[in-house]
Scaffold this motif. Structure first.
Motif, PDB file in Angstrom:
ATOM      1  N   MET A  69       0.836  -1.205   0.000  1.00  0.00           N
ATOM      2  CA  MET A  69       0.000   0.000   0.000  1.00  0.00           C
ATOM      3  C   MET A  69       0.873   1.258   0.000  1.00  0.00           C
ATOM      4  SD  MET A  69      -2.892   1.531  -0.134  1.00  0.00           S
ATOM      5  CE  MET A  69      -4.253   0.491   0.263  1.00  0.00           C
ATOM      6  N   LYS A  70       1.962   1.252   0.757  1.00  0.00           N
ATOM      7  CA  LYS A  70       2.879   2.405   0.759  1.00  0.00           C
ATOM      8  C   LYS A  70       3.376   2.696  -0.654  1.00  0.00           C
ATOM      9  CE  LYS A  70       4.635   1.479   5.394  1.00  0.00           C
ATOM     10  NZ  LYS A  70       5.820   1.089   6.195  1.00  0.00           N
ATOM     11  N   ARG A  71       3.785   1.661  -1.353  1.00  0.00           N
ATOM     12  CA  ARG A  71       4.286   1.812  -2.722  1.00  0.00           C
ATOM     13  C   ARG A  71       3.191   2.356  -3.634  1.00  0.00           C
ATOM     14  NH1 ARG A  71       3.342  -0.847  -6.756  1.00  0.00           N
ATOM     15  NH2 ARG A  71       2.528  -2.677  -5.693  1.00  0.00           N
ATOM     16  N   GLN A  72       1.997   1.796  -3.529  1.00  0.00           N
ATOM     17  CA  GLN A  72       0.876   2.237  -4.365  1.00  0.00           C
ATOM     18  C   GLN A  72       0.535   3.709  -4.121  1.00  0.00           C
ATOM     19  OE1 GLN A  72      -2.604  -0.335  -4.146  1.00  0.00           O
ATOM     20  NE2 GLN A  72      -1.271  -2.117  -3.877  1.00  0.00           N
ATOM     21  N   LEU A  73       0.580   4.108  -2.857  1.00  0.00           N
ATOM     22  CA  LEU A  73       0.225   5.488  -2.526  1.00  0.00           C
ATOM     23  C   LEU A  73       1.265   6.475  -3.050  1.00  0.00           C
ATOM     24  CD1 LEU A  73      -1.262   4.945   1.026  1.00  0.00           C
ATOM     25  CD2 LEU A  73      -2.497   5.667  -1.035  1.00  0.00           C
ATOM     26  N   ILE A  74       2.543   6.104  -2.989  1.00  0.00           N
ATOM     27  CA  ILE A  74       3.580   6.984  -3.551  1.00  0.00           C
ATOM     28  C   ILE A  74       3.387   7.105  -5.060  1.00  0.00           C
ATOM     29  CG2 ILE A  74       6.064   7.183  -4.035  1.00  0.00           C
ATOM     30  CD1 ILE A  74       5.251   8.132  -1.219  1.00  0.00           C
ATOM     31  N   GLU A  75       3.128   5.996  -5.738  1.00  0.00           N
ATOM     32  CA  GLU A  75       2.888   6.046  -7.187  1.00  0.00           C
ATOM     33  C   GLU A  75       1.671   6.919  -7.503  1.00  0.00           C
ATOM     34  OE1 GLU A  75       2.569   2.010  -8.592  1.00  0.00           O
ATOM     35  OE2 GLU A  75       4.685   1.585  -8.146  1.00  0.00           O
ATOM     36  N   LEU A  76       0.602   6.772  -6.728  1.00  0.00           N
ATOM     37  CA  LEU A  76      -0.594   7.582  -6.941  1.00  0.00           C
ATOM     38  C   LEU A  76      -0.298   9.052  -6.660  1.00  0.00           C
ATOM     39  CD1 LEU A  76      -3.581   7.857  -7.633  1.00  0.00           C
ATOM     40  CD2 LEU A  76      -4.099   7.247  -5.232  1.00  0.00           C
ATOM     41  N   GLY A  77       0.466   9.326  -5.617  1.00  0.00           N
ATOM     42  CA  GLY A  77       0.837  10.708  -5.301  1.00  0.00           C
ATOM     43  C   GLY A  77       1.597  11.366  -6.436  1.00  0.00           C
ATOM     44  N   GLU A  78       2.496  10.617  -7.064  1.00  0.00           N
ATOM     45  CA  GLU A  78       3.241  11.146  -8.208  1.00  0.00           C
ATOM     46  C   GLU A  78       2.297  11.444  -9.372  1.00  0.00           C
ATOM     47  OE1 GLU A  78       7.547   8.990  -7.365  1.00  0.00           O
ATOM     48  OE2 GLU A  78       6.057   7.925  -8.572  1.00  0.00           O
ATOM     49  N   LYS A  79       1.308  10.584  -9.586  1.00  0.00           N
ATOM     50  CA  LYS A  79       0.330  10.812 -10.666  1.00  0.00           C
ATOM     51  C   LYS A  79      -0.547  12.024 -10.357  1.00  0.00           C
ATOM     52  CE  LYS A  79       0.036   6.012 -12.120  1.00  0.00           C
ATOM     53  NZ  LYS A  79      -0.727   4.766 -12.020  1.00  0.00           N
ATOM     54  N   ILE A  80      -0.976  12.131  -9.106  1.00  0.00           N
ATOM     55  CA  ILE A  80      -1.859  13.238  -8.727  1.00  0.00           C
ATOM     56  C   ILE A  80      -1.181  14.583  -8.941  1.00  0.00           C
ATOM     57  CG2 ILE A  80      -2.935  14.376  -6.739  1.00  0.00           C
ATOM     58  CD1 ILE A  80      -3.798  11.560  -5.792  1.00  0.00           C
ATOM     59  N   VAL A  81       0.069  14.737  -8.494  1.00  0.00           N
ATOM     60  CA  VAL A  81       0.720  16.045  -8.645  1.00  0.00           C
ATOM     61  C   VAL A  81       0.965  16.389 -10.110  1.00  0.00           C
ATOM     62  CG1 VAL A  81       1.710  16.070  -6.311  1.00  0.00           C
ATOM     63  CG2 VAL A  81       3.071  15.174  -8.223  1.00  0.00           C
ATOM     64  N   SER A  82       1.041  15.385 -10.970  1.00  0.00           N
ATOM     65  CA  SER A  82       1.244  15.658 -12.397  1.00  0.00           C
ATOM     66  C   SER A  82      -0.030  16.210 -13.057  1.00  0.00           C
ATOM     67  CB  SER A  82       1.700  14.398 -13.133  1.00  0.00           C
ATOM     68  OG  SER A  82       0.633  13.481 -13.276  1.00  0.00           O
ATOM     69  N   LYS A  83      -1.171  16.124 -12.390  1.00  0.00           N
ATOM     70  CA  LYS A  83      -2.442  16.613 -12.937  1.00  0.00           C
ATOM     71  C   LYS A  83      -2.677  18.094 -12.661  1.00  0.00           C
ATOM     72  CE  LYS A  83      -4.739  12.141 -12.504  1.00  0.00           C
ATOM     73  NZ  LYS A  83      -5.891  11.429 -11.940  1.00  0.00           N
ATOM     74  N   LYS A  84      -1.830  18.698 -11.835  1.00  0.00           N
ATOM     75  CA  LYS A  84      -2.029  20.103 -11.458  1.00  0.00           C
ATOM     76  C   LYS A  84      -1.879  20.999 -12.683  1.00  0.00           C
ATOM     77  CE  LYS A  84       1.125  21.989  -9.108  1.00  0.00           C
ATOM     78  NZ  LYS A  84       2.120  22.187  -8.096  1.00  0.00           N
ATOM     79  N   GLU A  85      -2.859  21.861 -12.894  1.00  0.00           N
ATOM     80  CA  GLU A  85      -2.877  22.745 -14.035  1.00  0.00           C
ATOM     81  C   GLU A  85      -2.175  24.062 -13.721  1.00  0.00           C
ATOM     82  OE1 GLU A  85      -7.035  23.030 -15.046  1.00  0.00           O
ATOM     83  OE2 GLU A  85      -7.158  20.881 -15.495  1.00  0.00           O
ATOM     84  N   ALA A  86      -1.670  24.726 -14.738  1.00  0.00           N
ATOM     85  CA  ALA A  86      -0.944  25.986 -14.572  1.00  0.00           C
ATOM     86  C   ALA A  86      -1.839  27.091 -14.011  1.00  0.00           C
ATOM     87  CB  ALA A  86      -0.336  26.421 -15.905  1.00  0.00           C
ATOM     88  N   THR A  87      -3.110  27.064 -14.373  1.00  0.00           N
ATOM     89  CA  THR A  87      -4.067  28.054 -13.892  1.00  0.00           C
ATOM     90  C   THR A  87      -5.039  27.360 -12.950  1.00  0.00           C
ATOM     91  OG1 THR A  87      -3.899  29.229 -15.992  1.00  0.00           O
ATOM     92  CG2 THR A  87      -5.820  29.720 -14.623  1.00  0.00           C
ATOM     93  N   LEU A  88      -5.332  27.996 -11.829  1.00  0.00           N
ATOM     94  CA  LEU A  88      -6.283  27.427 -10.872  1.00  0.00           C
ATOM     95  C   LEU A  88      -7.627  27.216 -11.571  1.00  0.00           C
ATOM     96  CD1 LEU A  88      -6.464  26.650  -7.835  1.00  0.00           C
ATOM     97  CD2 LEU A  88      -7.463  28.910  -7.463  1.00  0.00           C
ATOM     98  N   PRO A  89      -8.126  25.987 -11.612  1.00  0.00           N
ATOM     99  CA  PRO A  89      -9.378  25.735 -12.332  1.00  0.00           C
ATOM    100  C   PRO A  89     -10.575  26.382 -11.639  1.00  0.00           C
ATOM    101  CG  PRO A  89      -8.695  23.768 -11.170  1.00  0.00           C
ATOM    102  CD  PRO A  89      -7.587  24.779 -11.008  1.00  0.00           C
ATOM    103  N   GLU A  90     -11.530  26.773 -12.451  1.00  0.00           N
ATOM    104  CA  GLU A  90     -12.775  27.343 -11.944  1.00  0.00           C
ATOM    105  C   GLU A  90     -13.623  26.249 -11.314  1.00  0.00           C
ATOM    106  OE1 GLU A  90     -13.850  30.586 -12.011  1.00  0.00           O
ATOM    107  OE2 GLU A  90     -11.882  31.154 -12.806  1.00  0.00           O
ATOM    108  N   ILE A  91     -14.373  26.622 -10.298  1.00  0.00           N
ATOM    109  CA  ILE A  91     -15.402  25.740  -9.751  1.00  0.00           C
ATOM    110  C   ILE A  91     -16.664  26.023 -10.554  1.00  0.00           C
ATOM    111  CG2 ILE A  91     -16.795  25.157  -7.732  1.00  0.00           C
ATOM    112  CD1 ILE A  91     -14.385  26.183  -6.020  1.00  0.00           C
ATOM    113  N   ASN A  92     -17.185  24.990 -11.210  1.00  0.00           N
ATOM    114  CA  ASN A  92     -18.367  25.163 -12.045  1.00  0.00           C
ATOM    115  C   ASN A  92     -19.072  23.816 -12.199  1.00  0.00           C
ATOM    116  OD1 ASN A  92     -16.912  23.716 -14.068  1.00  0.00           O
ATOM    117  ND2 ASN A  92     -16.054  25.645 -14.865  1.00  0.00           N
TER     118      ASN A  92
END
Length: 188
Positions: A24-47
């Motif tokens: 689970m530790k390994r899976q969570l680190i891999e998921l954490g790396e994927k999650i931070v790669s999804k961050k967009e340059a501009t803060l997305p609108e809530i809509n």
């Protein structure tokens, strides 16, 4: 008074030591790396396409990855969780951006992720883009609390990342980490 299991809807329980398997530790680190790669340059609108409900769901998915990144001293992941224009309020701040708090926070990460210490988060609560948690670091030998605090993140899900962090933290043994502990923190 009603007792609450804050982890009942989450993928992993970080409320005390010894609950997370190596796999689970390994899976969570891999998921954490994927999650931070999804961050967009501009803060997305809530809509209607990116709702507060979706953001809260993403924050609940992210939370265990954050805990595991801290336990493993993954400063690279932790830094990538922040937006470039982060506002960080704490007793040493305020800090703005990613560079003002970087050296200070590296010392904090080194102390809370040091060998022989386990960080736990007994309380975590979510509301839309807000995540509140209490944490403490336990000495594995003496069970002494070496540091503790409470934090609120304003995090716009995976696409937005954290743009506001408020924290109260108390260190009981050390405030600055020795060089040998600083070397254990992986930085970008």
């Amino acid at each position: 008074m009603m007792r609450v299991n804050y982890y009942k809807e989450l993928s992993a329980d970080y409320s005390r030591p010894g609950l997370i398997s190596e796999d689970m530790k390994r899976q969570l680190i891999e998921l954490g790396e994927k999650i931070v790669s999804k961050k967009e340059a501009t803060l997305p609108e809530i809509n209607e396409d990116y709702t507060l409900e979706q953001i809260e769901k993403e924050n609940k998915e992210w939370w265990p990855t954050h805990c595991e990144a801290l336990r493993q001293g993954r400063g690279d992941i932790l830094t990538d969780e922040y937006r470039e224009d982060l506002v960080y309020f704490c007793q040493d701040g305020p800090y703005r951006g990613l560079e003002q708090q970087q050296e200070r926070e590296q010392h904090w990460w080194a102390l809370i992720a040091q060998p022989g210490v386990t960080m736990v988060w007994p309380i975590v609560m979510f509301y839309a883009e807000h995540t509140f948690f209490e944490w403490k670091c336990l000495d594995n030998e003496t069970n002494e609390t070496i540091a503790k605090g409470n934090v609120t993140w304003v995090r716009r899900g995976h696409r937005g990342g954290c743009y506001l962090k408020t924290e109260q933290l108390t260190f009981y043994r050390d405030v600055f980490a020795p060089e040998n502990l600083l070397k254990l923190i992986k930085v970008a």
